[in-house]
Design a protein around this motif. Structure first.
Motif, PDB file in Angstrom:
ATOM      1  N   GLY A 198      50.122  74.170  39.876  1.00 32.74           N
ATOM      2  CA  GLY A 198      49.940  73.060  38.927  1.00 32.74           C
ATOM      3  C   GLY A 198      51.034  73.016  37.873  1.00 32.74           C
ATOM      4  O   GLY A 198      52.110  73.606  38.045  1.00 32.74           O
ATOM      5  N   ASP A 199      50.734  72.368  36.760  1.00 29.15           N
ATOM      6  CA  ASP A 199      51.742  72.097  35.732  1.00 29.15           C
ATOM      7  C   ASP A 199      52.289  73.352  35.055  1.00 29.15           C
ATOM      8  O   ASP A 199      53.370  73.332  34.477  1.00 29.15           O
ATOM      9  N   MET A 200      51.517  74.435  35.100  1.00 29.64           N
ATOM     10  CA  MET A 200      51.937  75.639  34.362  1.00 29.64           C
ATOM     11  C   MET A 200      53.293  76.199  34.830  1.00 29.64           C
ATOM     12  O   MET A 200      53.943  76.923  34.088  1.00 29.64           O
ATOM     13  N   VAL A 201      53.731  75.860  36.066  1.00 25.27           N
ATOM     14  CA  VAL A 201      55.018  76.393  36.524  1.00 25.27           C
ATOM     15  C   VAL A 201      56.200  75.511  36.119  1.00 25.27           C
ATOM     16  O   VAL A 201      57.356  75.878  36.290  1.00 25.27           O
ATOM     17  N   GLN A 202      55.883  74.352  35.546  1.00 27.64           N
ATOM     18  CA  GLN A 202      56.932  73.386  35.214  1.00 27.64           C
ATOM     19  C   GLN A 202      58.027  73.994  34.338  1.00 27.64           C
ATOM     20  O   GLN A 202      59.205  73.737  34.522  1.00 27.64           O
ATOM     21  N   GLU A 203      57.615  74.815  33.373  1.00 26.12           N
ATOM     22  CA  GLU A 203      58.600  75.387  32.443  1.00 26.12           C
ATOM     23  C   GLU A 203      59.518  76.421  33.107  1.00 26.12           C
ATOM     24  O   GLU A 203      60.503  76.845  32.521  1.00 26.12           O
ATOM     25  N   TYR A 204      59.169  76.845  34.330  1.00 31.72           N
ATOM     26  CA  TYR A 204      60.005  77.832  35.015  1.00 31.72           C
ATOM     27  C   TYR A 204      60.923  77.200  36.060  1.00 31.72           C
ATOM     28  O   TYR A 204      61.517  77.895  36.879  1.00 31.72           O
ATOM     29  N   MET A 205      61.031  75.854  36.028  1.00 36.17           N
ATOM     30  CA  MET A 205      61.879  75.160  37.004  1.00 36.17           C
ATOM     31  C   MET A 205      62.665  74.071  36.279  1.00 36.17           C
ATOM     32  O   MET A 205      62.104  73.349  35.462  1.00 36.17           O
ATOM     33  N   TYR A 206      63.957  74.023  36.538  1.00 33.60           N
ATOM     34  CA  TYR A 206      64.747  72.958  35.911  1.00 33.60           C
ATOM     35  C   TYR A 206      65.824  72.462  36.862  1.00 33.60           C
ATOM     36  O   TYR A 206      66.218  73.176  37.808  1.00 33.60           O
ATOM     37  N   LYS A 207      66.261  71.239  36.655  1.00 35.89           N
ATOM     38  CA  LYS A 207      67.229  70.647  37.575  1.00 35.89           C
ATOM     39  C   LYS A 207      68.645  70.767  37.019  1.00 35.89           C
ATOM     40  O   LYS A 207      68.885  70.558  35.829  1.00 35.89           O
ATOM     41  N   GLU A 208      69.582  71.148  37.913  1.00 35.17           N
ATOM     42  CA  GLU A 208      70.983  71.264  37.526  1.00 35.17           C
ATOM     43  C   GLU A 208      71.768  70.502  38.588  1.00 35.17           C
ATOM     44  O   GLU A 208      71.896  70.978  39.721  1.00 35.17           O
ATOM     45  N   GLY A 209      72.231  69.303  38.272  1.00 33.70           N
ATOM     46  CA  GLY A 209      72.859  68.453  39.292  1.00 33.70           C
ATOM     47  C   GLY A 209      71.830  68.062  40.327  1.00 33.70           C
ATOM     48  O   GLY A 209      70.719  67.635  39.986  1.00 33.70           O
ATOM     49  N   GLU A 210      72.175  68.284  41.589  1.00 34.38           N
ATOM     50  CA  GLU A 210      71.262  67.919  42.683  1.00 34.38           C
ATOM     51  C   GLU A 210      70.223  69.013  42.966  1.00 34.38           C
ATOM     52  O   GLU A 210      69.248  68.784  43.666  1.00 34.38           O
ATOM     53  N   LYS A 211      70.494  70.205  42.445  1.00 35.42           N
ATOM     54  CA  LYS A 211      69.664  71.363  42.815  1.00 35.42           C
ATOM     55  C   LYS A 211      68.665  71.756  41.722  1.00 35.42           C
ATOM     56  O   LYS A 211      68.921  71.566  40.531  1.00 35.42           O
ATOM     57  N   TRP A 212      67.569  72.348  42.159  1.00 30.28           N
ATOM     58  CA  TRP A 212      66.611  72.950  41.252  1.00 30.28           C
ATOM     59  C   TRP A 212      66.934  74.435  41.072  1.00 30.28           C
ATOM     60  O   TRP A 212      67.414  75.076  42.005  1.00 30.28           O
ATOM     61  N   ARG A 213      66.671  74.931  39.888  1.00 31.80           N
ATOM     62  CA  ARG A 213      66.707  76.380  39.642  1.00 31.80           C
ATOM     63  C   ARG A 213      65.261  76.796  39.382  1.00 31.80           C
ATOM     64  O   ARG A 213      64.586  76.186  38.546  1.00 31.80           O
ATOM     65  N   VAL A 214      64.823  77.805  40.122  1.00 34.90           N
ATOM     66  CA  VAL A 214      63.417  78.209  40.035  1.00 34.90           C
ATOM     67  C   VAL A 214      63.342  79.683  39.638  1.00 34.90           C
ATOM     68  O   VAL A 214      63.953  80.537  40.276  1.00 34.90           O
ATOM     69  N   ASP A 215      62.592  79.950  38.584  1.00 33.09           N
ATOM     70  CA  ASP A 215      62.464  81.295  38.033  1.00 33.09           C
ATOM     71  C   ASP A 215      61.261  82.007  38.674  1.00 33.09           C
ATOM     72  O   ASP A 215      60.153  82.001  38.128  1.00 33.09           O
ATOM     73  N   LEU A 216      61.526  82.610  39.827  1.00 36.22           N
ATOM     74  CA  LEU A 216      60.423  83.224  40.583  1.00 36.22           C
ATOM     75  C   LEU A 216      59.820  84.427  39.853  1.00 36.22           C
ATOM     76  O   LEU A 216      58.634  84.715  39.987  1.00 36.22           O
ATOM     77  N   LYS A 217      60.647  85.128  39.066  1.00 28.43           N
ATOM     78  CA  LYS A 217      60.117  86.308  38.345  1.00 28.43           C
ATOM     79  C   LYS A 217      59.051  85.884  37.339  1.00 28.43           C
ATOM     80  O   LYS A 217      58.001  86.510  37.233  1.00 28.43           O
ATOM     81  N   ASN A 218      59.325  84.817  36.598  1.00 29.07           N
ATOM     82  CA  ASN A 218      58.339  84.360  35.616  1.00 29.07           C
ATOM     83  C   ASN A 218      57.124  83.727  36.282  1.00 29.07           C
ATOM     84  O   ASN A 218      56.015  83.813  35.755  1.00 29.07           O
ATOM     85  N   ILE A 219      57.341  83.084  37.417  1.00 22.78           N
ATOM     86  CA  ILE A 219      56.189  82.521  38.146  1.00 22.78           C
ATOM     87  C   ILE A 219      55.280  83.665  38.609  1.00 22.78           C
ATOM     88  O   ILE A 219      54.058  83.603  38.462  1.00 22.78           O
ATOM     89  N   THR A 220      55.877  84.742  39.127  1.00 20.30           N
ATOM     90  CA  THR A 220      55.072  85.900  39.550  1.00 20.30           C
ATOM     91  C   THR A 220      54.366  86.542  38.354  1.00 20.30           C
ATOM     92  O   THR A 220      53.187  86.915  38.445  1.00 20.30           O
ATOM     93  N   TYR A 221      55.065  86.636  37.231  1.00 17.59           N
ATOM     94  CA  TYR A 221      54.438  87.204  36.014  1.00 17.59           C
ATOM     95  C   TYR A 221      53.185  86.400  35.630  1.00 17.59           C
ATOM     96  O   TYR A 221      52.115  86.974  35.390  1.00 17.59           O
ATOM     97  N   THR A 222      53.335  85.085  35.634  1.00 19.38           N
ATOM     98  CA  THR A 222      52.210  84.212  35.277  1.00 19.38           C
ATOM     99  C   THR A 222      51.071  84.356  36.285  1.00 19.38           C
ATOM    100  O   THR A 222      49.896  84.398  35.914  1.00 19.38           O
TER     101      THR A 222
END
Ligand SMILES: [Zn+2]
Length: 270
Positions: A198-222
């Protein structure tokens, strides 16, 4: 949270968690690629059989690693990693064995002293779990697919079901794994993460150009917090195999298929 500790024994380098090291009967190690016997491009602590490296070298590497946790290759039960959420309980020592029947097993649990649980990583997360009250442990392989399938939460639940584990008595440690700067993805990864968390992972993902950057470490922590693991019982390594030290780590993203793989081992001493 604390940072993993680098251990050096001759040319063998591995990492341990201060959280797990306080329990004398529990032995564990996240190995790097150094300290084994394999030749390039598998130099030197390679654990992959399905490569051009010789079976003999790989077996020697298992023995070297198992020795660090006070055992030998004959006590190693290993995963068959295929990005599943399949979890297998190891109920007896069956010698050197790969668990599962070709279906893929990405997590192992046991409460049998002497059984060494072994999993592998090159960018993906390897997560070690320990219930210090019931003396039971687990090892989980989770890339983004495994994270989206919540394999770690399911493994914690399986330990609760099998051993009566209470998450508040459990330590969770995430080894060296890909960082958010290195993990550039298309829309499929963020979509799956939103679907699961759900929305709680939104803060751990951001777009840079065409690609997404996803913070898997913080998602696992949560996710670990949502599984009722206490914040002070969680260690997550800051190390990233992809942008980290090439002499210590193979990275799937950086090195492709012609490479070895790192292992992690956890065992309760007999
Ligand atoms: Zn990185």
């Amino acid at each position: 949270m604390s940072e993993l500790r680098k251990q050096v024994k001759d040319d063998l380098i591995y990492y341990t968690s201060p959280q797990l090291s306080v329990y004398p009967r529990l032995r564990h190690a996240f190995f790097t690629r150094t300290g084994g016997v394999s030749a390039a491009p598998y130099d030197t602590l390679n654990f992959r059989f399905n490569s051009r490296d010789s079976r003999e070298n790989v077996m020697k590497n298992y023995d070297i690693a198992a020795h660090v946790v006070g055992s030998d290759a004959d006590h190693v039960a290993r995963t068959c990693q295929m990005h599943t959420d399949n979890i297998v309980e190891v109920t007896e020592n069956r010698g050197f064995v790969q668990m599962g029947d070709g279906d893929g097993v990405d997590a192992l649990i046991t409460n049998v002293p002497g059984v060494v649980l072994c999993g592998f990583y090159a960018d993906c997360q390897l997560i070690m779990l320990y219930d210090h009250k019931h003396k039971a442990c687990g090892i989980v392989h989770a890339g983004w697919r495994g994270i989206a399938k919540e394999i770690t939460r399911k493994t914690i639940e399986k330990m609760t079901e099998r051993y009566g584990s209470n998450p508040s008595d459990m330590i969770a440690v995430v080894g060296p794994s890909i960082c958010r700067s290195c993990f550039a993805t298309d829309n499929d990864v963020p979509e799956k993460m939103r679907e699961t968390f759900g929305d709680m992972v939104q803060e751990y993902m951001y777009k840079e150009g065409e690609k997404w950057r996803v913070d898997l470490k913080n998602i696992t922590y949560t996710m670990l917090l949502r599984a009722d693991i206490l914040p002070y019982n969680i260690d997550i390594s800051n190390l990233c195999p992809c942008c980290g030290d090439k002499t210590q780590f193979w990275s799937h993203r950086r090195d492709g298929e012609e490479r070895g793989v790192q292992a992690g081992m956890i065992t309760i001493a007999e």
